[in-house]
Motif scaffolding. Structure first.
Motif, mmCIF file in Angstrom:
data_model
loop_
_atom_site.group_PDB
_atom_site.id
_atom_site.type_symbol
_atom_site.label_atom_id
_atom_site.label_comp_id
_atom_site.label_asym_id
_atom_site.label_seq_id
_atom_site.Cartn_x
_atom_site.Cartn_y
_atom_site.Cartn_z
ATOM 1 N N TRP A 33 1.963 37.719 -18.186
ATOM 2 C CA TRP A 33 0.521 37.831 -18.482
ATOM 3 C C TRP A 33 -0.293 38.089 -17.224
ATOM 4 O O TRP A 33 -1.289 38.811 -17.233
ATOM 5 C CB TRP A 33 0.017 36.561 -19.193
ATOM 6 C CG TRP A 33 0.668 36.357 -20.526
ATOM 7 C CD1 TRP A 33 1.583 35.389 -20.855
ATOM 8 C CD2 TRP A 33 0.487 37.153 -21.722
ATOM 9 N NE1 TRP A 33 1.967 35.537 -22.169
ATOM 10 C CE2 TRP A 33 1.312 36.601 -22.722
ATOM 11 C CE3 TRP A 33 -0.293 38.267 -22.024
ATOM 12 C CZ2 TRP A 33 1.389 37.127 -24.014
ATOM 13 C CZ3 TRP A 33 -0.223 38.798 -23.315
ATOM 14 C CH2 TRP A 33 0.608 38.225 -24.290
ATOM 15 N N THR A 57 0.941 26.444 -23.355
ATOM 16 C CA THR A 57 1.960 25.385 -23.488
ATOM 17 C C THR A 57 1.318 24.086 -23.972
ATOM 18 O O THR A 57 1.916 23.353 -24.746
ATOM 19 C CB THR A 57 2.711 25.157 -22.159
ATOM 20 O OG1 THR A 57 1.785 24.672 -21.177
ATOM 21 C CG2 THR A 57 3.364 26.414 -21.647
ATOM 22 N N GLY A 81 7.190 33.338 -18.122
ATOM 23 C CA GLY A 81 6.083 32.813 -18.932
ATOM 24 C C GLY A 81 4.747 33.240 -18.356
ATOM 25 O O GLY A 81 4.035 34.086 -18.920
ATOM 26 N N ASN A 130 8.531 39.947 -29.775
ATOM 27 C CA ASN A 130 8.560 38.564 -30.282
ATOM 28 C C ASN A 130 9.009 38.559 -31.748
ATOM 29 O O ASN A 130 9.905 37.802 -32.150
ATOM 30 C CB ASN A 130 7.156 37.976 -30.115
ATOM 31 C CG ASN A 130 7.071 36.509 -30.511
ATOM 32 O OD1 ASN A 130 7.927 36.010 -31.234
ATOM 33 N ND2 ASN A 130 6.046 35.823 -30.037
ATOM 34 N N ASN A 176 11.275 32.361 -27.654
ATOM 35 C CA ASN A 176 10.715 31.858 -28.908
ATOM 36 C C ASN A 176 11.769 31.378 -29.899
ATOM 37 O O ASN A 176 11.429 30.692 -30.855
ATOM 38 C CB ASN A 176 9.765 32.887 -29.511
ATOM 39 C CG ASN A 176 8.479 32.892 -28.709
ATOM 40 O OD1 ASN A 176 7.914 31.842 -28.428
ATOM 41 N ND2 ASN A 176 8.044 34.060 -28.286
ATOM 42 N N GLN A 207 -1.729 30.509 -19.358
ATOM 43 C CA GLN A 207 -0.365 30.194 -19.814
ATOM 44 C C GLN A 207 -0.192 28.676 -19.957
ATOM 45 O O GLN A 207 0.429 28.200 -20.894
ATOM 46 C CB GLN A 207 0.651 30.780 -18.826
ATOM 47 C CG GLN A 207 2.103 30.364 -19.066
ATOM 48 C CD GLN A 207 2.707 30.985 -20.332
ATOM 49 O OE1 GLN A 207 2.162 31.917 -20.902
ATOM 50 N NE2 GLN A 207 3.823 30.444 -20.792
ATOM 51 N N ILE A 216 0.868 24.475 -27.706
ATOM 52 C CA ILE A 216 2.130 24.314 -28.445
ATOM 53 C C ILE A 216 2.461 22.819 -28.544
ATOM 54 O O ILE A 216 2.789 22.297 -29.618
ATOM 55 C CB ILE A 216 3.290 25.071 -27.743
ATOM 56 C CG1 ILE A 216 3.041 26.585 -27.760
ATOM 57 C CG2 ILE A 216 4.625 24.738 -28.389
ATOM 58 C CD1 ILE A 216 4.046 27.408 -26.973
ATOM 59 N N GLN A 255 10.419 39.048 -21.243
ATOM 60 C CA GLN A 255 9.861 37.757 -21.649
ATOM 61 C C GLN A 255 10.371 37.367 -23.036
ATOM 62 O O GLN A 255 10.670 36.212 -23.304
ATOM 63 C CB GLN A 255 8.321 37.794 -21.648
ATOM 64 C CG GLN A 255 7.744 36.399 -21.696
ATOM 65 C CD GLN A 255 6.292 36.333 -22.133
ATOM 66 O OE1 GLN A 255 5.892 36.899 -23.132
ATOM 67 N NE2 GLN A 255 5.494 35.608 -21.357
ATOM 68 N N GLN A 256 10.491 38.338 -23.919
ATOM 69 C CA GLN A 256 10.863 38.014 -25.297
ATOM 70 C C GLN A 256 12.373 38.097 -25.542
ATOM 71 O O GLN A 256 12.933 37.258 -26.232
ATOM 72 C CB GLN A 256 10.106 38.919 -26.272
ATOM 73 C CG GLN A 256 8.596 38.708 -26.240
ATOM 74 C CD GLN A 256 8.192 37.280 -26.588
ATOM 75 O OE1 GLN A 256 8.792 36.656 -27.448
ATOM 76 N NE2 GLN A 256 7.175 36.750 -25.908
ATOM 77 N N PHE A 302 11.885 29.405 -17.382
ATOM 78 C CA PHE A 302 10.945 30.353 -18.007
ATOM 79 C C PHE A 302 9.518 30.042 -17.553
ATOM 80 O O PHE A 302 8.737 30.939 -17.231
ATOM 81 C CB PHE A 302 11.051 30.250 -19.534
ATOM 82 C CG PHE A 302 9.999 31.036 -20.286
ATOM 83 C CD1 PHE A 302 10.176 32.379 -20.568
ATOM 84 C CD2 PHE A 302 8.812 30.424 -20.710
ATOM 85 C CE1 PHE A 302 9.198 33.116 -21.254
ATOM 86 C CE2 PHE A 302 7.836 31.138 -21.388
ATOM 87 C CZ PHE A 302 8.027 32.491 -21.660
ATOM 88 N N ASN A 360 7.919 22.403 -20.534
ATOM 89 C CA ASN A 360 7.245 23.703 -20.476
ATOM 90 C C ASN A 360 5.871 23.554 -19.798
ATOM 91 O O ASN A 360 5.503 24.314 -18.901
ATOM 92 C CB ASN A 360 7.108 24.240 -21.911
ATOM 93 C CG ASN A 360 6.801 25.741 -21.956
ATOM 94 O OD1 ASN A 360 6.783 26.396 -20.933
ATOM 95 N ND2 ASN A 360 6.562 26.252 -23.150
HETATM 96 C C1 BGC Z 1 4.891 33.795 -24.503
HETATM 97 C C2 BGC Z 1 5.081 33.205 -25.863
HETATM 98 C C3 BGC Z 1 5.787 31.867 -25.742
HETATM 99 C C4 BGC Z 1 5.071 30.965 -24.768
HETATM 100 C C5 BGC Z 1 5.863 29.710 -24.521
HETATM 101 C C6 BGC Z 1 4.138 32.822 -23.634
HETATM 102 O O1 BGC Z 1 3.964 33.368 -22.361
HETATM 103 O O2 BGC Z 1 4.180 35.016 -24.600
HETATM 104 O O3 BGC Z 1 5.802 34.114 -26.660
HETATM 105 O O4 BGC Z 1 5.841 31.236 -27.000
HETATM 106 O O5 BGC Z 1 4.865 31.621 -23.541
HETATM 107 O O6 BGC Z 1 5.306 28.904 -23.537
#
Ligand code: BGC
Length: 460
Positions: free
Chosen positions: A366, A148, A362, A393, A263, A144, A151, A257-258, A357, A295
């Motif tokens: 998972w 981040t 987050g 999502n 998102n 996870q 991203i 989560q979603q 989150f 994040n």
């Molecule tokens: C989520 C994603 C999200 C991301 C953000 C993930 O755990 O599944 O949908 O964009 O976290 O950090």
């Protein structure tokens, strides 16, 4: 079995770090399009609908990837599945970057999406099965963290290439982590649990010795062997009555989560900041990068805390923070009298929201789906939970702007706040505390039909 507190060894760290490169690809390839799409639209003269499709086809690919790969991970093994996925990532990135028409671009974006769908759960699955129990939460959540990081990196790369309109560069850079993942995985072992399920006992034992840092791994080998000796792995087993509580937890955590809106923030943060009164796009993008940093930072905190305080307390604190910050964000948009302060309230509540989150839903979604399913159908069960996550999502990100039109900004954020608030009650009753338990103990609890939500709670 003797309970030993396992320490993090450099060997374990290396294994988790390499496998978590899959998370980096997940984050990078979902994030990079936000900057690249502006120039792609210009280069290919896209209509609004085609533009939207170029963005969302990755989610569609991920749905397919998650849906079709569960039995592959169970039959070919976790390591080989990740290796194949890294090749798909590389093909997809090169294909997108060299596409000379929009059809090819869409096709290769689908390939990338497919790879993301597979990687999003096989990496946590791999790390979870190879980790010692007392540090498993932190190790699995490195994936996870890398999401981040991916991203955040995608924001930076987009920003760096934006003055030259270099969208092909933005997209091709994904090849680098794909190669790192491929080469790294060549050197990593298969998980001992999957090996034992294929009766490769000698190999499994020697890997277990290295991981657990001890010479006698007979008790572990016996425990793992006993857990899968009970059943064959088939789709029918997946829906057996004793499996239901675990399926519900995976499905509901994916929903939470979603449907708490993460998102909309990750994909639309600049838009939200502009709604709140930040005039220039540049400042809005800068604020977005700040959100990305928070994040990342808070995911590090989660990694540190998951195996200390456990999963459930983090879920409660994080989801309470999400409920409150979404509530405040809604209020700020409601009372126009606050408008001068609105932008700062928006920044403040988004920061608290993302931080909350990052320490809860987050990483924990998972992590939990990599822990609660029985070994013989773990790949299939995880692929199902992952499939629901990608479907949710898609539903949330494609309805965000319409919801704002219909319910208003306050109404939309309050809706997400209500979901987060109710989610706390669900977690209290149904989500197990998996901290410190071996995967086999969790499986045994499930098989004995004891209430899943009671696992580990007395130890809190
Ligand atoms: C989520 C994603 C999200 C991301 C953000 C993930 O755990 O599944 O949908 O964009 O976290 O950090």
């Amino acid at each position: 079995m003797e309970k030993v507190k396992n320490k993090l060894t450099p060997f374990m760290f290396l294994i988790a770090a390499i496998a978590a490169t899959a998370g980096l690809l997940f984050g990078y390839d979902t994030g990079v399009i936000s900057g690249a799409i502006l120039f792609i639209t210009k280069a290919f003269h896209l209509t609004h609908t085609v533009e939207e499709f170029v963005v969302s086809v990755v989610l569609l690919g991920a749905v397919f990837g998650a849906a079709t790969s569960g039995s592959v991970a169970d039959s070919l093994g976790r390591r080989l599945t990740i290796l194949i996925t890294s090749i798909l990532f590389a093909i997809g990135s090169i294909g997108c970057a060299s596409a000379h028409n929009v059809h090819l671009l869409i096709a290769y974006r689908f390939v990338i999406g497919y790879a993301i769908g597979v990687a999003s759960y096989t990496a946590p699955l791999y790390i979870s099965e190879i980790s010692p129990p007392h540090i498993r939460g932190g190790l699995v959540s490195m994936n996870q963290l890398m999401i981040t990081v991916g991203i955040f990196l995608s924001y930076i790369i987009d920003y760096s290439f934006s003055n030259t309109e270099g969208w092909r560069w933005m997209l091709v850079i994904g090849v680098v982590p794909a190669c790192i993942l491929f080469i790294g995985m060549l050197f990593l072992p298969e998980t001992p649990r999957w090996l034992l399920s294929r009766k490769k006992n000698d190999k499994a034992s020697s890997i277990l010795k290295k991981i657990l840092n001890k010479d006698n791994v007979e008790p572990e080998v016996e425990e793992i062997t006993a857990s899968f000796a009970k059943k064959e792995g088939s789709w029918k087993d997946l829906f057996a009555p004793w499996m239901r509580p675990a399926l519900i937890v995976g499905f509901m955590l994916a929903f939470l989560q979603q449907f708490t809106g993460i998102n909309t923030v990750i994909y639309y943060a600049p838009t939200i900041f502009q709604f709140a009164g930040f005039e220039t796009a540049q400042v809005a993008i800068l604020a977005t990068a700040g959100v990305g940093l928070v994040n990342m930072g808070m995911t590090v905190v989660a990694i540190w805390l998951l195996d200390k305080v456990g999963r459930k307390p983090l879920l409660y604190v994080g989801m309470a923070g999400m409920t409150l910050s979404l509530g405040v964000l809604g209020l700020a948009f409601k009372f126009t009298a606050l408008s001068g302060a609105l932008k700062w309230i928006a920044v403040g509540s988004l920061v608290v929201y993302v931080a909350s989150f990052a320490i809860s839903l987050g990483p924990i979604f998972w992590l939990m789906i990599a822990e609660i399913y029985p070994l013989h159908i773990r790949g299939r069960a995880m692929s199902l939970a992952t499939l629901s996550c990608w479907l949710f999502n898609m539903m949330v990100s494609s309805t965000f702007l319409t919801l704002i039109d219909k319910l208003g900004k306050s109404g939309t954020f309050w809706l997400y706040a209500i979901v987060a608030g109710l989610g706390i009650i669900f977690c209290y009753f149904y989500v197990p505390e998996t901290k410190g338990h071996t995967l086999e103990e969790i499986e045994e609890h499930l098989r004995s039909r004891k209430h899943l939500g009671h696992l580990g709670v007395k130890e809190l």
